[in-house]
Scaffold this motif. Structure first.
Motif, PDB file in Angstrom:
ATOM      1  N   GLY A 360       0.656  -1.233  -0.004  1.00  0.00           N
ATOM      2  CA  GLY A 360       0.092   0.125  -0.124  1.00  0.00           C
ATOM      3  C   GLY A 360       0.817   1.187   0.061  1.00  0.00           C
ATOM      4  N   THR A 361       0.310   2.327   0.656  1.00  0.00           N
ATOM      5  CA  THR A 361       1.034   3.723   0.464  1.00  0.00           C
ATOM      6  C   THR A 361       1.244   4.242   1.949  1.00  0.00           C
ATOM      7  OG1 THR A 361      -1.136   4.750   0.610  1.00  0.00           O
ATOM      8  CG2 THR A 361      -0.354   4.137  -1.412  1.00  0.00           C
TER       9      THR A 361
ATOM     10  N   GLY B 196      -6.664   4.434   1.815  1.00  0.00           N
ATOM     11  CA  GLY B 196      -7.016   5.244   0.704  1.00  0.00           C
ATOM     12  C   GLY B 196      -8.115   5.657   0.219  1.00  0.00           C
ATOM     13  N   TYR B 240      -0.013   8.820  -5.914  1.00  0.00           N
ATOM     14  CA  TYR B 240       0.977   7.998  -5.486  1.00  0.00           C
ATOM     15  C   TYR B 240       1.229   6.920  -6.075  1.00  0.00           C
ATOM     16  CZ  TYR B 240       3.154   6.170  -0.978  1.00  0.00           C
ATOM     17  OH  TYR B 240       4.137   5.484  -0.236  1.00  0.00           O
ATOM     18  N   ASP B 242       3.637   3.337  -7.327  1.00  0.00           N
ATOM     19  CA  ASP B 242       4.810   2.562  -7.070  1.00  0.00           C
ATOM     20  C   ASP B 242       5.550   2.297  -8.519  1.00  0.00           C
ATOM     21  OD1 ASP B 242       3.854   1.871  -4.474  1.00  0.00           O
ATOM     22  OD2 ASP B 242       3.350  -0.303  -5.058  1.00  0.00           O
ATOM     23  N   LYS B 372       8.638   3.959  -4.227  1.00  0.00           N
ATOM     24  CA  LYS B 372       7.057   4.564  -3.929  1.00  0.00           C
ATOM     25  C   LYS B 372       7.479   6.015  -4.154  1.00  0.00           C
ATOM     26  CE  LYS B 372       5.236   0.785  -1.262  1.00  0.00           C
ATOM     27  NZ  LYS B 372       4.154   0.570  -1.804  1.00  0.00           N
ATOM     28  N   ARG B 405       2.713   2.073 -11.299  1.00  0.00           N
ATOM     29  CA  ARG B 405       1.166   1.409 -10.720  1.00  0.00           C
ATOM     30  C   ARG B 405       0.661   2.639  -9.883  1.00  0.00           C
ATOM     31  NH1 ARG B 405       1.874  -4.066  -7.626  1.00  0.00           N
ATOM     32  NH2 ARG B 405       2.804  -4.837  -9.710  1.00  0.00           N
ATOM     33  N   ARG B 407      -1.523   3.981  -7.222  1.00  0.00           N
ATOM     34  CA  ARG B 407      -1.932   3.217  -5.940  1.00  0.00           C
ATOM     35  C   ARG B 407      -3.249   4.219  -5.824  1.00  0.00           C
ATOM     36  NH1 ARG B 407      -0.854  -0.996  -3.311  1.00  0.00           N
ATOM     37  NH2 ARG B 407       1.009  -2.050  -3.916  1.00  0.00           N
ATOM     38  N   ASP B 408      -2.924   5.730  -5.644  1.00  0.00           N
ATOM     39  CA  ASP B 408      -3.989   6.354  -5.018  1.00  0.00           C
ATOM     40  C   ASP B 408      -3.718   7.678  -5.756  1.00  0.00           C
ATOM     41  OD1 ASP B 408      -5.247   7.479  -2.663  1.00  0.00           O
ATOM     42  OD2 ASP B 408      -3.601   6.173  -1.635  1.00  0.00           O
TER      43      ASP B 408
END
Lengths: 510, 510
Positions: A360-361, B196, B240, B242, B372, B405, B407-408
């Motif tokens: 995740g983040t 998230g 955010y 990856d 990240k 990727r 993520r958010d």
């Protein structure tokens, strides 16, 4: 760092004039080694004994592998050192411990039949075995049949290198029981190879007088999975460094990691280390530190001759496939590829860590970033020069706050192909129907410099047999390879006994 | 990604004409809020009741903190959602669960005395509490006296944000028991903020009709350790990502990590990712992606006015010290520093991992490197644009094999200082003797855009009280701050009840 020895440089291919063409020399050697004669002669009895005793040899090897000897934790180190001492004593030798009593170097000697003396370098420690996915416990030394490989012993140390070490002593025991050990042997077996060979240089320097010898040898299961042997006449040197970038005066969080949003205000040690690393190489990983490669020696004439020969057997596709790669890092082929791979210094990023890397983040401005890099270099660079140029680069590019911690460093080693001991090993392979590829230098490293550069001895490494997955789960050695290895050792020692020092030696003397 | 709403843009400081000078507006507001009158009037009884009930309030808060609600694992989420639903029902409201039954959004409404309606945004989940070094168990909610801070509740969620949430319901309960709730409230309390905010955008989009309101509010312990409040009128957006670089067609180990020596032949995903990252920013972390900042809006005239005012109270040294920094990342001061920090998009490396990072040395050519990174941006960039430009950069610089990727991501939010709800909050602080610093935008992010950009509402965040160590060991809130917070909430709601929509509103209407 070792002092530079005048003597040491004499063994390199550059300063000794090549008195005979390599091809002529090899032809001469091949004429004098009659494989049939060797097999039917003095060695036949020893081979038979190895065959008949092999079930016991294998079991002895498995028992030795069951004895833990993890240098990272110290687990079983003392017990294993004691076992190695017993191996030497069992064949009629004298042995002692030297140095740190918790991680002793086991050294000793055994008298042989000839006046030739070989130093045998070896290691009795292994890496930790905490990886998941072992098919059987790493210190159980169970036998499994691996696809495309065959019957194998699965154990930590099977390949690197306790399988080898026990195989060596199986060979020597067989020689003692059937005949005689043909050469004088001096053993230098360390228990700290996996943690940086911390005592070996001091040991060598303080025992020069006791270490007078004709050559040094390091045994190995040198065959790849197809049975091919690559024999290397030299090794690169290495400087292994930790780079540590912290927040503080040059910006960034000085005490703790912060919320990622604070990166609007404070600079980031993660960015600093990324930019510092990036300044070391171009996009093809060529080192771009100013003047870094000024002292890099090009391949010698003799090396080029080896490469010309190697080119005929070197299969780029298979080589690539063995590394599980899809393409080489440089767009070269044949000798160009070999020269680039073997002679260009390289910087490798072994590890880089900063901040959060979980699922995740998480937003984070890390207070610290660390990288582990090594620099590998061949003739004629030296570790001091590498470290100095590296630090000067960081300083001149404004990254002088990055801490450079040199963890490990030793220099390159090179042995001339014309040395008797090299020719003896080649002859031993050939007498067992294997024709090695001769590589003038290897990309990997080992502390051979203590023999070549401090003692001024030619160093040779090799052996039949195959193993794999060093430092990984399911490390293995093949069962049949152990038997081949033992025969190889006795063959090599017999050939070495017959050698004379110098380029024109033959196995029967001349 | 949310659709762009015409309505949404109306709330930004740029498209609404500034009808009055900010300073005039604030003066007008200050005239109309008579602190003494407020304290002696309708609120006095409520304050007294908060004081007399405070021991019970504190215990209720501690009990709520003892109920785990870790969204990363799901531990206690359902039970906590049930508790939040009870809080709403206890004050006479209706409440329901929406969405994923394992992580429901708790939403509901309670009727107030005025025709004003506020959406209360909140969260009931917390981060995991697996950090070492807690002074008391993270779900024990023990009381400790912290040096320079005073009496505190130590618990996961004390600051972020279950302490706040329970304090809010303590206030509302007190209002119900002593008088009335002055405004209509719509609660939107999610249980996935820490993972998230996975459902909130869909919830908002599918409940537009039920979510008609005058403004949205998010409560917080907004005081720093010196008691100062920073009030933010906007938040940055965030993407955010990856980044994953693997060996394979572009070079490098295709299957497993290899021995570091193989880096002579194969390229390294670690180097590739270092070079790719390095190409994003210069040595001062300015983004150097071509055209990346083309659409960045400079501070509006109204923002500049806020910054001019902020400059008089903004203490750079103290600000730096609070971040535990030694220097700022850019060599600027005063308004220049504020503009740079608040309005420049930034890329932060939250984490980078490749290869070996344990003790000692291990040579490794890693098969994979991951980073990240987040990009934070203000008006008028949008997440789609950020992702597109980022990917285009990797493509054009030859790093198109690096997997991106997302993520958010969510976009920025901005509320005009002239909005009634902002003025109500400022007035609430002032009536409790606190003069906030007004920041036109914050560097941090939260999903306020669902209210500002989808529903077109002004959003305000704040509250008295102090807490700290969110996401870390020994997260805390001060005991006295909880009491101040509860008084702040009732004050704010009373002022909001008296407001009218529009830039010229006053608490008594106009």
């Amino acid at each position: 760092m070792p002092e530079r020895e005048e003597k040491a440089f004499l063994v390199s291919g550059v300063t000794i004039p090549v008195v005979e063409l390599l091809s002529e020399l090899q032809e001469k050697r091949q004429r004098t080694v009659d494989r049939t004669e060797l097999r039917q002669g003095i060695l036949a009895r020893v081979y038979d004994r190895i065959d008949s005793d092999f079930p016991k040899h294998l079991e002895r090897c498995r028992a030795f592998l069951r004895q833990k000897s993890v240098s990272a934790t110290g687990d079983g180190i003392r017990e294993t050192a004691q076992q190695v001492k017993s191996f030497i004593e069992e064949i009629g030798g004298n042995a002692a411990f030297w140095g740190n009593p918790a991680f002793p170097i086991v050294w000793g000697r055994v008298k042989g039949e000839s006046d030739r003396t070989l130093i045998i370098y070896g290691m009795y420690d292994v890496q930790p075995a905490d990886e998941p996915n072992w098919m059987s416990p790493p210190f159980e030394a169970a036998i499994h049949t691996l696809p495309h490989i065959g019957e194998c012993v699965i154990a930590r140390g099977a390949y690197n290198s306790k399988g080898v070490l026990c195989g060596l002593f199986n060979s020597l025991k067989t020689l003692v029981e059937t005949d005689k050990i043909p050469v004088n042997l001096i053993f230098v077996i360390e228990g700290e190879e996996e943690v940086g060979s911390l005592q070996i240089e001091e040991f060598i320097r303080t025992h020069r007088d006791e270490l007078k010898a004709d050559a040094a040898a390091d045994f190995d299961f040198s065959q790849d999975s197809r049975g091919r042997v690559r024999m290397h006449l030299g090794l690169k040197g290495i400087v292994y460094m930790d780079l540590i970038c912290r927040g503080g005066k040059k910006g960034g969080p000085a005490e703790t990691s912060l919320h990622g949003a604070d990166s609007a205000w404070l600079s980031s040690p993660a960015w600093r280390l990324v930019h510092a690393l990036s300044s070391l190489t171009d996009s093809e990983e060529n080192i771009i530190i100013r003047g870094f490669c000024d002292n890099v020696a090009p391949p010698s004439a003799q090396d080029m001759e080896s490469l010309e020969k190697l080119k005929t057997s070197f299969d780029e596709k298979v080589f690539l496939k063995e590394m599980r790669g899809i393409c080489f890092k440089c767009n070269r082929q044949g000798i160009d590829l070999l020269v680039k791979g073997l002679y260009s210094p390289i910087i490798n990023i072994n590890g880089f860590r900063t901040g959060y890397d979980g699922p995740g983040t998480k937003t984070l401005l890390p207070r610290k970033a660390t990288a582990k890099v090594d620099i590998r270099f061949g003739p004629k660079m030296e570790p001091e020069e590498v470290v100095e140029k590296f630090k000067a680069h960081l300083f001149s590019t404004g990254f002088d706050d990055i801490e450079v911690r040199v963890r490990d460093s030793y220099t390159w080693s090179k042995t001339d192909v014309s040395e008797s001991v090299v020719q003896d090993m080649l002859a031993a392979y050939r007498s067992l129907d294997v024709e090695p590829e001769v590589w003038p230098i290897a990309t990997w490293t080992a502390p051979y410099f203590v023999f070549s550069r401090i003692l001024g001895l030619p160093v040779v490494g090799g052996g039949l047999g195959h193993g794999g997955r060093a430092h990984a789960a399911n490390e293995y050695m093949t069962v049949s390879g152990l038997r081949d290895f033992e025969k190889f050792v006795v063959t090599f020692l017999h050939l070495a006994a017959a050698s004379q020092k110098g380029v024109a030696a033959t196995p029967n003397g001349s």
